[in-house]
Design an enzyme around this catalytic site. Sequence first.
Site, PDB file in Angstrom:
ATOM      1  N   CYS A 165       9.792   9.496 100.177  1.00 51.79           N
ATOM      2  CA  CYS A 165       8.765  10.494  99.870  1.00 51.79           C
ATOM      3  C   CYS A 165       7.355   9.922  99.870  1.00 51.79           C
ATOM      4  O   CYS A 165       6.379  10.674  99.770  1.00 51.79           O
ATOM      5  CB  CYS A 165       9.074  11.150  98.533  1.00 51.79           C
ATOM      6  N   HIS A 305       2.862  13.341  91.638  1.00 48.66           N
ATOM      7  CA  HIS A 305       4.089  13.439  92.431  1.00 48.66           C
ATOM      8  C   HIS A 305       4.904  14.627  91.934  1.00 48.66           C
ATOM      9  O   HIS A 305       5.380  15.426  92.727  1.00 48.66           O
ATOM     10  CB  HIS A 305       4.885  12.138  92.333  1.00 48.66           C
ATOM     11  N   GLU A 316       6.245   9.605  85.200  1.00 49.95           N
ATOM     12  CA  GLU A 316       4.907   9.616  85.803  1.00 49.95           C
ATOM     13  C   GLU A 316       3.843   9.871  84.738  1.00 49.95           C
ATOM     14  O   GLU A 316       2.783   9.231  84.740  1.00 49.95           O
ATOM     15  CB  GLU A 316       4.819  10.668  86.906  1.00 49.95           C
ATOM     16  N   LYS A 337       3.733  20.760  94.310  1.00 47.58           N
ATOM     17  CA  LYS A 337       5.140  20.936  94.695  1.00 47.58           C
ATOM     18  C   LYS A 337       5.758  22.156  94.012  1.00 47.58           C
ATOM     19  O   LYS A 337       6.795  22.652  94.449  1.00 47.58           O
ATOM     20  CB  LYS A 337       5.953  19.684  94.355  1.00 47.58           C
ATOM     21  N   HIS A 342       9.268  20.199  97.806  1.00 51.17           N
ATOM     22  CA  HIS A 342       9.085  18.780  98.091  1.00 51.17           C
ATOM     23  C   HIS A 342       9.318  18.534  99.576  1.00 51.17           C
ATOM     24  O   HIS A 342      10.440  18.633 100.072  1.00 51.17           O
ATOM     25  CB  HIS A 342      10.053  17.964  97.247  1.00 51.17           C
ATOM     26  N   PHE A 403      12.337   7.447  96.873  1.00 47.23           N
ATOM     27  CA  PHE A 403      13.601   6.756  96.644  1.00 47.23           C
ATOM     28  C   PHE A 403      13.482   5.325  97.160  1.00 47.23           C
ATOM     29  O   PHE A 403      12.896   5.076  98.220  1.00 47.23           O
ATOM     30  CB  PHE A 403      14.740   7.450  97.389  1.00 47.23           C
TER      31      PHE A 403
END
Length: 415
Positions: A165, A305, A316, A337, A342, A403
């Site tokens: 991502c 994010h 986060e 998002k 996403h 990831f």
Amino acid sequence: MNLNRVVVTGIGALTPIGNNIPEYWNALTNGKSGAAPITHFDSSNFKTQFACELKNLTLQEHLDRKEIRKYDNYTSYALIAVAESIEDAGFSLEKIDKNYAGVIWGSGIGGIKTFSDEIESFIRGNKIPRFSPYFIPKMIADIASGIISIKYGFQGPNFATVSACASASHSIIDAFNYIRLGKANIFICGGSEASVHEAGVGGFNALKALSTQNESPQTASRPFDVNRNGFVLGEGAGALILEEYNHAINRGAKIYAEVVGAGMSADAHHITAPHPEGLGAKNVMQQALLDAKISPNKIDYINVHGTSTPLGDVSEMKAIHSVFQDDIYNLNISSTKSMTGHLLGAAGAIESIACILAMKYGIVPPTINLENLDPELDNKVNYTANKMEPRNITYSLCNTFGFGGHNASIIFKKI
């Protein structure tokens, strides 16, 4: 060492809430959700039966038949967004030095549909190897970057970034650094993804990463909300034209913003889960601030994010608290998002564009579907809940994490 200044002179977007920049920005500021039942395949047997798909898109309106046949959708989406960004940047392809014009393009997964379709065809054909000659060139994650350079004749640095991502953000950061070092004057950068497919949805379902709120797709992406239960898969592309400042000034380009700092780090923790204390996220934001040579209190807006996962949102925010301390209460924070879903390897591009447009128009796009704040989160922070807010923004920061523990932060300055 004197480094070149780098500015953004063109943008293009193909998203689940708008097929171009004006549509995208209008939907962002109005809090429009792009989530709906999946139409790309029969999802009735899947745990998740909705996604943020592109809408009202006919590839034939943008590409000719031969191109469509040769390209996976992730490349087609890239070409559509790039075409808008090139037109927006307003430069003549005949007048630029193409040896100093490059392409860096990101994708987390690449041609997953092509791969799956070809393997299914192989099995149905009793394992007789009758693969399409386009199989490998359509599938590989670097091909969009190559195709873009071929289409526009850019002969400078050309490669792909693949960091889940964080892929699009890494493409922007690499382009930023190459221009700073004098290796190029212009870059096309960004990312694209086309993973709303049986393998994409099934794979993320197996990880328990996707929301399963099938009864109400439009409210399923709910970053920071106590009832969030996973992210919503999206598709599309975002493109940015980065340019050396004097090169842009000399050709009379309009300038959206300056890229002033960037950071990259690793969690070194887990293949899918973020560090629970957000140590990698803290590190990457500190790097970006140091690179930009500004203190935390200069940042006005963070596009987080914020995927709407139970672990990710909390870690986060811990990182943001650690970096910004009491200055966090002067920030606007939002997760777009909540509207786009996403977009994986394209997320960093469309969210960087959201930061840039927020500065241009003095509007912070909202975090929609935030009804009941997670009690683990600080209720004094301004999450820009459910409704856009006017704000004069001089510096904005965009976070993307992937990831594998890949982290990227980019700081933009209004110019």
